[in-house]
Enzyme design. Sequence first.
Site, PDB file in Angstrom:
ATOM      1  N   GLU A   1      22.746  37.647  46.023  1.00 19.91           N
ATOM      2  CA  GLU A   1      22.784  37.109  46.779  1.00 19.91           C
ATOM      3  C   GLU A   1      21.859  37.692  48.119  1.00 19.91           C
ATOM      4  O   GLU A   1      21.869  39.022  47.762  1.00 19.91           O
ATOM      5  CB  GLU A   1      24.077  36.384  47.406  1.00 19.91           C
ATOM      6  CG  GLU A   1      25.077  36.388  46.596  1.00 19.91           C
ATOM      7  CD  GLU A   1      26.422  35.952  47.307  1.00 19.91           C
ATOM      8  OE1 GLU A   1      26.694  37.131  48.438  1.00 19.91           O
ATOM      9  OE2 GLU A   1      26.949  35.308  46.525  1.00 19.91           O
TER      10      GLU A   1
ATOM     11  N   ARG B   1      33.482  34.842  43.568  1.00 18.51           N
ATOM     12  CA  ARG B   1      32.403  35.856  43.204  1.00 18.51           C
ATOM     13  C   ARG B   1      31.267  35.154  42.057  1.00 18.51           C
ATOM     14  O   ARG B   1      31.664  34.716  41.565  1.00 18.51           O
ATOM     15  CB  ARG B   1      32.996  36.951  42.990  1.00 18.51           C
ATOM     16  CG  ARG B   1      33.384  37.706  44.252  1.00 18.51           C
ATOM     17  CD  ARG B   1      32.780  38.535  44.824  1.00 18.51           C
ATOM     18  NE  ARG B   1      32.806  38.867  45.966  1.00 18.51           N
ATOM     19  CZ  ARG B   1      33.276  38.149  47.532  1.00 18.51           C
ATOM     20  NH1 ARG B   1      32.799  37.351  47.450  1.00 18.51           N
ATOM     21  NH2 ARG B   1      33.710  39.221  47.738  1.00 18.51           N
TER      22      ARG B   1
ATOM     23  N   HIS C   1      27.233  31.473  51.079  1.00 22.62           N
ATOM     24  CA  HIS C   1      28.032  32.675  51.397  1.00 22.62           C
ATOM     25  C   HIS C   1      29.062  31.821  52.318  1.00 22.62           C
ATOM     26  O   HIS C   1      29.355  32.863  53.214  1.00 22.62           O
ATOM     27  CB  HIS C   1      27.657  33.849  51.051  1.00 22.62           C
ATOM     28  CG  HIS C   1      29.191  34.725  50.207  1.00 22.62           C
ATOM     29  ND1 HIS C   1      28.750  35.759  49.643  1.00 22.62           N
ATOM     30  CD2 HIS C   1      30.690  34.835  50.828  1.00 22.62           C
ATOM     31  CE1 HIS C   1      30.078  36.192  48.884  1.00 22.62           C
ATOM     32  NE2 HIS C   1      31.343  35.505  49.765  1.00 22.62           N
TER      33      HIS C   1
HETATM   34  P1  NAD Z   1      43.848  37.118  45.427  1.00 23.42           P
HETATM   35  O1  NAD Z   1      43.516  38.859  45.217  1.00 23.42           O
HETATM   36  O2  NAD Z   1      45.150  37.055  46.298  1.00 23.42           O
HETATM   37  O3  NAD Z   1      43.776  36.175  44.101  1.00 23.42           O
HETATM   38  C1  NAD Z   1      43.048  36.841  43.368  1.00 23.42           C
HETATM   39  C2  NAD Z   1      44.099  36.125  42.448  1.00 23.42           C
HETATM   40  O4  NAD Z   1      42.688  36.330  40.833  1.00 23.42           O
HETATM   41  C3  NAD Z   1      45.560  37.452  41.607  1.00 23.42           C
HETATM   42  O5  NAD Z   1      46.034  36.589  41.383  1.00 23.42           O
HETATM   43  C4  NAD Z   1      45.286  37.944  40.355  1.00 23.42           C
HETATM   44  O6  NAD Z   1      46.064  38.157  39.129  1.00 23.42           O
HETATM   45  C5  NAD Z   1      43.707  36.906  39.930  1.00 23.42           C
HETATM   46  N1  NAD Z   1      43.597  36.973  38.398  1.00 23.42           N
HETATM   47  C6  NAD Z   1      42.908  38.167  38.415  1.00 23.42           C
HETATM   48  N2  NAD Z   1      42.584  37.949  37.379  1.00 23.42           N
HETATM   49  C7  NAD Z   1      42.188  36.353  36.245  1.00 23.42           C
HETATM   50  C8  NAD Z   1      42.166  36.249  34.970  1.00 23.42           C
HETATM   51  N3  NAD Z   1      41.127  36.530  34.064  1.00 23.42           N
HETATM   52  N4  NAD Z   1      42.615  34.962  35.074  1.00 23.42           N
HETATM   53  C9  NAD Z   1      43.132  34.132  36.224  1.00 23.42           C
HETATM   54  N5  NAD Z   1      43.112  34.925  37.323  1.00 23.42           N
HETATM   55  C10 NAD Z   1      42.863  35.793  37.809  1.00 23.42           C
HETATM   56  O7  NAD Z   1      42.779  37.169  46.304  1.00 23.42           O
HETATM   57  P2  NAD Z   1      42.132  36.319  47.054  1.00 23.42           P
HETATM   58  O8  NAD Z   1      42.444  36.680  48.211  1.00 23.42           O
HETATM   59  O9  NAD Z   1      42.474  34.676  46.593  1.00 23.42           O
HETATM   60  O10 NAD Z   1      40.807  36.306  46.936  1.00 23.42           O
HETATM   61  C11 NAD Z   1      40.089  35.207  46.099  1.00 23.42           C
HETATM   62  C12 NAD Z   1      38.566  35.578  45.674  1.00 23.42           C
HETATM   63  O11 NAD Z   1      37.373  34.703  46.644  1.00 23.42           O
HETATM   64  C13 NAD Z   1      38.497  37.270  46.097  1.00 23.42           C
HETATM   65  O12 NAD Z   1      36.951  36.915  44.719  1.00 23.42           O
HETATM   66  C14 NAD Z   1      37.539  37.238  46.869  1.00 23.42           C
HETATM   67  O13 NAD Z   1      37.309  37.932  47.164  1.00 23.42           O
HETATM   68  C15 NAD Z   1      36.358  35.823  47.304  1.00 23.42           C
HETATM   69  N6  NAD Z   1      36.429  35.468  48.683  1.00 23.42           N
HETATM   70  C16 NAD Z   1      35.429  35.101  48.960  1.00 23.42           C
HETATM   71  C17 NAD Z   1      35.495  33.834  50.226  1.00 23.42           C
HETATM   72  C18 NAD Z   1      34.064  33.748  50.755  1.00 23.42           C
HETATM   73  O14 NAD Z   1      33.305  33.091  51.582  1.00 23.42           O
HETATM   74  N7  NAD Z   1      33.212  33.073  49.573  1.00 23.42           N
HETATM   75  C19 NAD Z   1      36.155  33.934  51.057  1.00 23.42           C
HETATM   76  C20 NAD Z   1      37.264  35.082  51.512  1.00 23.42           C
HETATM   77  C21 NAD Z   1      37.399  35.747  49.545  1.00 23.42           C
HETATM   78  C1  MLT Z   2      35.607  38.067  51.361  1.00 18.37           C
HETATM   79  O1  MLT Z   2      35.393  39.052  50.347  1.00 18.37           O
HETATM   80  O2  MLT Z   2      35.585  38.451  52.446  1.00 18.37           O
HETATM   81  C2  MLT Z   2      34.317  37.281  51.929  1.00 18.37           C
HETATM   82  O3  MLT Z   2      32.684  37.702  50.751  1.00 18.37           O
HETATM   83  C3  MLT Z   2      33.778  36.910  52.394  1.00 18.37           C
HETATM   84  C4  MLT Z   2      33.161  37.929  53.493  1.00 18.37           C
HETATM   85  O4  MLT Z   2      32.935  39.109  54.331  1.00 18.37           O
HETATM   86  O5  MLT Z   2      31.884  37.748  53.372  1.00 18.37           O
END
Ligand code: NAD
Ligand code: MLT
Length: 314
Positions: A264, A235, A282
Amino acid sequence: MAIELRRVLISDEVDPKCVEVLQSHGIEVVKNTKLSKAELLTEIQKYDGLIVRSATKVTADVIKAGTNLKIIGRAGTGVDNIDCQAATERGIIVMNTPGGNTLSAAEHTCTLIISLTRDLARAAQSMKEGRWDRKAFMGTELNGKTLGIIGLGRIGREVALRMQSFGMTTIGFDPIIGADVAAEFNTEWMPLEQLWPRVDFITVHTPLIPATTNLINDAVFSKCKRGVRVVNCARGGIIDEAALLRALESGQCGGAGLDVFVEEPPKDLTLVQHPKVTATPHLGASTVEAQSRVAVEIAEQFVDLAQGKQLFGA
Ligand code: NAD
Ligand code: MLT
């Protein structure tokens, strides 16, 4: 307890399989991705359910206007575009599909890490511009380098496993995932203060919450090795964008791979256009497979709710 779900609005680009699954269970679906905020505020009252990706901002006023809304579904992971507190206050369920795009986001993160080591985007662009500039693009190997993973959840651990196959050592921090669990995916857990001086690359995989906003900042860059490279496929705002620019300019940061931004699309393109930045709009979850999975998963969760089955989400 089953919830009556007669009409669902899909207001973002979600894979057509979502409509198919809902309709095959007798749920009427309207897909309209062109609604202005004012139109959404008027339209939403006609629906029992709303499905979004990230473009629709489901703010408190949208939720208030949705007088028949019972459920909001996010075809993806992050629910930061939904005012969950406003929904909860009105008894509206918010669901996501947390695992559906994990592998795609992990793969995109690895792509950014690998691209950075060879300055791939600029090298490819230089050839498109007719140059054959071999001297300008001396890379580094990943083998033997250390990757710091901040956030060892679903995506963080998949990144660890994949980058280990390039010979990288993975170390990481997470306040909830402990050293024993991290060891299961060959990652050494350590406090951040120990991690910063050791890493050649940092990748962040946390939600954007107060504790993670500007987590990578001037002070952190100053504790890292000169030339540390950073990737954010989680994010915008977890890496302080102004601090990143300063670190890139000074050489303290050797490169950044950015898939997400505070704003964004970003209006200020200074970072995006920086020669040491590889940026994508993204795209972490933008694969055929991930979009198909999240579309089907959110639709099936809606159907389960309509049929009174157990709910799922994270
Ligand atoms: P998840 O919930 O499985 O993992 C996130 C981890 O972050 C958790 O284990 C949590 O304990 C940890 N966390 C929370 N606070 C923290 C801190 N202060 N320091 C270190 N770790 C901490 O989530 P995920 O499915 O692995 O997703 C991770 C991120 O990726 C989210 O922000 C999600 O929205 C984003 N994401 C982005 C895309 C994209 O298109 N770029 C796609 C999917 C997910
Ligand atoms: C998400 O949180 O799943 C990601 O930002 C991916 C998206 O849906 O664009």
